[in-house]
Scaffold this motif. Structure first.
Motif, short mmCIF file in Angstrom:
data_model
loop_
_atom_site.label_atom_id
_atom_site.label_comp_id
_atom_site.label_asym_id
_atom_site.label_seq_id
_atom_site.Cartn_x
_atom_site.Cartn_y
_atom_site.Cartn_z
N ILE A 82 0.83 -1.21 0.00
CA ILE A 82 0.00 0.00 0.00
C ILE A 82 0.87 1.26 0.00
O ILE A 82 0.64 2.20 -0.77
CB ILE A 82 -0.95 -0.01 1.21
CG1 ILE A 82 -1.99 -1.13 1.06
CG2 ILE A 82 -1.64 1.34 1.38
CD1 ILE A 82 -2.87 -1.32 2.28
N LEU A 83 1.89 1.25 0.85
CA LEU A 83 2.80 2.41 0.91
C LEU A 83 3.56 2.59 -0.40
O LEU A 83 3.78 3.72 -0.85
CB LEU A 83 3.78 2.24 2.07
CG LEU A 83 3.17 2.31 3.48
CD1 LEU A 83 4.22 2.01 4.54
CD2 LEU A 83 2.55 3.69 3.73
N PHE A 84 3.93 1.47 -1.03
CA PHE A 84 4.65 1.56 -2.30
C PHE A 84 3.78 2.20 -3.38
O PHE A 84 4.20 3.13 -4.08
CB PHE A 84 5.09 0.17 -2.74
CG PHE A 84 5.67 0.13 -4.14
CD1 PHE A 84 6.96 0.56 -4.38
CD2 PHE A 84 4.90 -0.31 -5.21
CE1 PHE A 84 7.50 0.55 -5.66
CE2 PHE A 84 5.43 -0.33 -6.49
CZ PHE A 84 6.72 0.10 -6.72
N PHE A 85 2.54 1.70 -3.53
CA PHE A 85 1.67 2.24 -4.57
C PHE A 85 1.18 3.64 -4.24
O PHE A 85 0.83 4.41 -5.14
CB PHE A 85 0.47 1.31 -4.79
CG PHE A 85 0.82 0.10 -5.61
CD1 PHE A 85 0.97 0.18 -6.99
CD2 PHE A 85 1.00 -1.13 -5.00
CE1 PHE A 85 1.30 -0.93 -7.73
CE2 PHE A 85 1.34 -2.25 -5.74
CZ PHE A 85 1.49 -2.16 -7.12
N LEU A 86 1.19 4.00 -2.98
CA LEU A 86 0.75 5.34 -2.59
C LEU A 86 1.88 6.36 -2.66
O LEU A 86 1.68 7.49 -3.13
CB LEU A 86 0.15 5.30 -1.18
CG LEU A 86 -0.40 6.63 -0.64
CD1 LEU A 86 -1.57 7.11 -1.47
CD2 LEU A 86 -0.80 6.46 0.83
N LEU A 87 3.08 5.96 -2.24
CA LEU A 87 4.16 6.92 -2.10
C LEU A 87 5.23 6.84 -3.20
O LEU A 87 5.85 7.86 -3.53
CB LEU A 87 4.84 6.73 -0.75
CG LEU A 87 3.94 6.91 0.49
CD1 LEU A 87 4.73 6.64 1.76
CD2 LEU A 87 3.35 8.31 0.51
N LEU A 88 5.46 5.68 -3.78
CA LEU A 88 6.55 5.53 -4.74
C LEU A 88 6.08 5.29 -6.17
O LEU A 88 6.64 5.85 -7.12
CB LEU A 88 7.48 4.38 -4.32
CG LEU A 88 8.26 4.60 -3.02
CD1 LEU A 88 9.09 3.35 -2.69
CD2 LEU A 88 9.17 5.81 -3.14
N TYR A 89 5.06 4.44 -6.35
CA TYR A 89 4.66 4.06 -7.71
C TYR A 89 4.26 5.25 -8.58
O TYR A 89 4.66 5.31 -9.75
CB TYR A 89 3.52 3.04 -7.66
CG TYR A 89 3.08 2.59 -9.03
CD1 TYR A 89 3.84 1.68 -9.75
CD2 TYR A 89 1.91 3.09 -9.61
CE1 TYR A 89 3.46 1.28 -11.02
CE2 TYR A 89 1.51 2.70 -10.86
CZ TYR A 89 2.29 1.79 -11.56
OH TYR A 89 1.90 1.39 -12.82
N PRO A 90 3.47 6.23 -8.08
CA PRO A 90 3.12 7.37 -8.95
C PRO A 90 4.35 8.10 -9.48
O PRO A 90 4.37 8.53 -10.63
CB PRO A 90 2.30 8.27 -8.02
CG PRO A 90 1.71 7.34 -7.01
CD PRO A 90 2.79 6.31 -6.78
N GLY A 91 5.37 8.26 -8.65
CA GLY A 91 6.57 8.93 -9.10
C GLY A 91 7.37 8.13 -10.11
O GLY A 91 8.11 8.68 -10.92
N ILE A 92 7.23 6.79 -10.06
CA ILE A 92 7.93 5.93 -11.03
C ILE A 92 7.16 5.84 -12.34
O ILE A 92 7.73 5.98 -13.42
CB ILE A 92 8.13 4.52 -10.43
CG1 ILE A 92 9.01 4.60 -9.19
CG2 ILE A 92 8.71 3.57 -11.46
CD1 ILE A 92 9.11 3.28 -8.43
N ALA A 93 5.83 5.61 -12.22
CA ALA A 93 5.02 5.41 -13.42
C ALA A 93 4.73 6.70 -14.16
O ALA A 93 4.61 6.71 -15.39
CB ALA A 93 3.70 4.73 -13.03
N ARG A 94 4.62 7.82 -13.45
CA ARG A 94 4.24 9.09 -14.09
C ARG A 94 5.06 10.23 -13.49
O ARG A 94 4.57 11.10 -12.79
CB ARG A 94 2.75 9.35 -13.88
CG ARG A 94 2.15 10.42 -14.76
CD ARG A 94 0.63 10.38 -14.65
NE ARG A 94 0.01 11.41 -15.46
CZ ARG A 94 -0.70 12.43 -15.00
NH1 ARG A 94 -0.89 12.55 -13.69
NH2 ARG A 94 -1.25 13.31 -15.81
N PRO A 95 6.34 10.24 -13.80
CA PRO A 95 7.19 11.29 -13.24
C PRO A 95 6.92 12.64 -13.90
O PRO A 95 6.62 12.71 -15.10
CB PRO A 95 8.61 10.80 -13.55
CG PRO A 95 8.44 9.97 -14.78
CD PRO A 95 7.11 9.32 -14.66
N GLY A 96 6.98 13.70 -13.16
CA GLY A 96 6.75 15.02 -13.72
C GLY A 96 6.41 16.02 -12.64
O GLY A 96 6.55 15.74 -11.44
#
Length: 503
Positions: free
Chosen positions: A42-56
């Motif tokens: 949950i923490l990964f998809f909430l805190l890290l995944y957005p920055g990896i999948a859609r950086p900007g």
């Protein structure tokens, strides 16, 4: 009975589920691991995944003036002020505003890996735009203002933007210049709703303040200049009485200014000076002949004079001599035009529609008219204003050399009414609707510089006359109407005039 007692006893004692060891681990251990894994996911998809999948970053875009469109790599993203997401990497940001020069900025958009969804990285972007031609930029806003007035009075569910005053704000200090004042005056010719009147007043206030918030001095200037302008325009009191709310109009009715302008209408009407019927006057102010045939059409002279245009309020218009076609353009004359200009033929209707020069009804009955027994005298209908203008330009090229400095064009509203009043029924004037040259304005009696009037333009063109569809008392030589220039109505015809070139 024994089974029921056993079930009851079991229920009272409570069911017990015992977990078995898994891979040699006690239940308490592997459950803790499982819960930890779910929490980490949950923490990964909430805190890290957005920055990896859609950086900007979120671009926080502002502009001066406001309202500019933002394009990111050529794709529209929003209008200032706004906040939009931009992908990480080298990006081209472009601000565009009609009437202003576009600005392009190359940006290196960064990204944020941790908590980018909750705390996105922000990229501030402010672009200042300059108008190369402030008057042209204001004219664009004034043109939108003119177009909105044809929609009628806004309602709570339907509002219109304040395009005119926003245009004044955007050009800033240039709004105080004479050319901008002329555009505001020309815009007043469309102020037939209370919403338009509010926008007009706001535009005048901003212009007198140089695009800044009004001050006591600028407000005093606005009041003084507006009063002088209203006094100089006959009919302005009646216009305001028609436009203002009923309580304000009631106060205006009792004013001396309103009563004086109302009394002056009789004197204005007496100024009308009509010429003899077409073709019976002498030389038309330098025209080589009182009658002439061009392209199979007979043109007859209409002498100079003064027209009192009755609608919407009486106002005098000086008329220079001109020659008017004895009939609306008939089929044979228009066929000659089509032979020389095949792009206007009926079989090119789809192309004309795509170009915005006609509608699907363009020359809908042309085949029947051209093959009919009365083709020589049957007028061409369902031609757009653009088609009628194109015909007139083509026919101008066939004028004899003795008419140097003259041109063939559609008549102005004033010329059409002048000829119709000079000889009622002559050449069928007034029996059918006919295109006129003018961009239509609801309040043509309000004074404005000709250049500013042309710059503001209008989304519609004037038509004059009547048709069998209209009740006998509902339309006459003074009746004003309008249509979009691409319209092709079976009830609208046209007749050219020969007039001196302006300028």
């Amino acid at each position: 009975m024994r089974e029921k007692i056993t079930a009851a006893n079991t229920a009272e004692s409570g069911d017990q589920v015992r977990l078995k060891p898994f891979l040699g681990m006690r239940p308490g251990v592997y459950l803790a691991i499982l819960y930890s894994f779910v929490l980490l996911a949950i923490l990964f998809f909430l805190l890290l995944y957005p920055g990896i999948a859609r950086p900007g970053s979120v671009v926080v875009f502002t502009s001066e003036p406001a309202g500019a469109a933002l394009r990111i790599d050529g794709v529209y993203a929003g209008s200032s002020p706004c906040s939009v997401f931009a992908s990480k990497g080298a990006r081209i940001m472009e601000a565009v505003l009609p009437g202003f020069g576009g600005e392009r900025v190359e940006c290196d958009v960064k990204g944020r890996l941790f908590a980018s969804r909750i705390f996105p990285r922000r990229h501030p972007l402010h672009i200042t735009l300059e108008a190369a031609d402030p008057a042209a930029a204001l004219a664009m806003g004034a043109g939108d203002f003119a177009a909105w007035t044809f929609g009628g009075e806004p309602t709570p569910a339907w509002q219109v933007p304040m395009d005119l005053s926003e245009g004044v704000y955007r050009i800033g200090a240039a709004a105080a210049e004479e050319e901008a004042a002329g555009i505001i005056a020309a815009s007043a010719r469309f102020a037939v709703t209370r919403a338009a009147l509010r926008d007009l007043v706001r535009a005048k206030n901003l212009a007198d303040a140089g695009g800044l918030p009004p001050s006591p001095l600028s407000i005093a200037r606005t009041v003084r200049e507006t009063a002088a302008w209203l006094s100089a325009n006959d009919g302005s009191a009646a216009w305001l009485a028609d436009t203002l709310p009923s309580d304000s109009a009631a106060a205006l009715f009792s004013s001396a200014w309103y009563q004086q302008q109302l009394a002056a209408f009789a004197g204005i009407t007496a100024l009308e000076a009509l010429p003899p019927p077409p073709g019976e006057a002498g030389s038309a102010g330098g025209a080589p002949s009182s009658q002439i045939r061009v392209g199979g059409l007979l043109f007859a002279e209409v002498g100079a004079g003064v027209l009192v245009q009755g609608e919407p309020f009486p106002h005098p218009v000086a008329i220079e001599p001109f020659l008017i076609c004895a009939t609306v353009v008939p089929a044979p004359a228009y066929e000659d035009f089509l032979d020389a200009n095949p792009q206007w033929r009926p079989d090119q209707r789809d192309a004309l529609v795509r170009q915005g020069l006609a509608t699907g009804e363009y020359l809908a009955d042309f085949g029947r008219i051209a093959a009919g027994p009365n083709r020589a005298i049957t007028g061409i209908s369902a031609a757009s204003w653009y088609a009628a203008e194109a015909y007139c330009r083509w026919l101008s090229g066939r004028l004899p050399e003795s008419f140097s400095g003259w041109e063939i064009r559609l008549p102005t509203e004033a010329e059409w009414e002048f000829a119709a009043k000079a000889a009622r029924g002559w050449g069928g004037l007034g029996s059918v609707w006919e295109w006129c040259a003018d961009p239509y304005s609801p309040l043509p009696f309000l004074d404005a510089p000709p250049g500013a009037t042309a710059a503001v333009g209008s989304p519609q063109r004037s038509v004059r006359g009547s048709s069998w569809l209209n009740a006998a008392a509902s339309a006459g030589v003074e009746t004003r109407a309008s249509l979009p220039p691409e319209s092709c109505s079976p009830f609208v015809y046209f007749r050219p005039v020969i007039a001196k070139k302006s300028g």
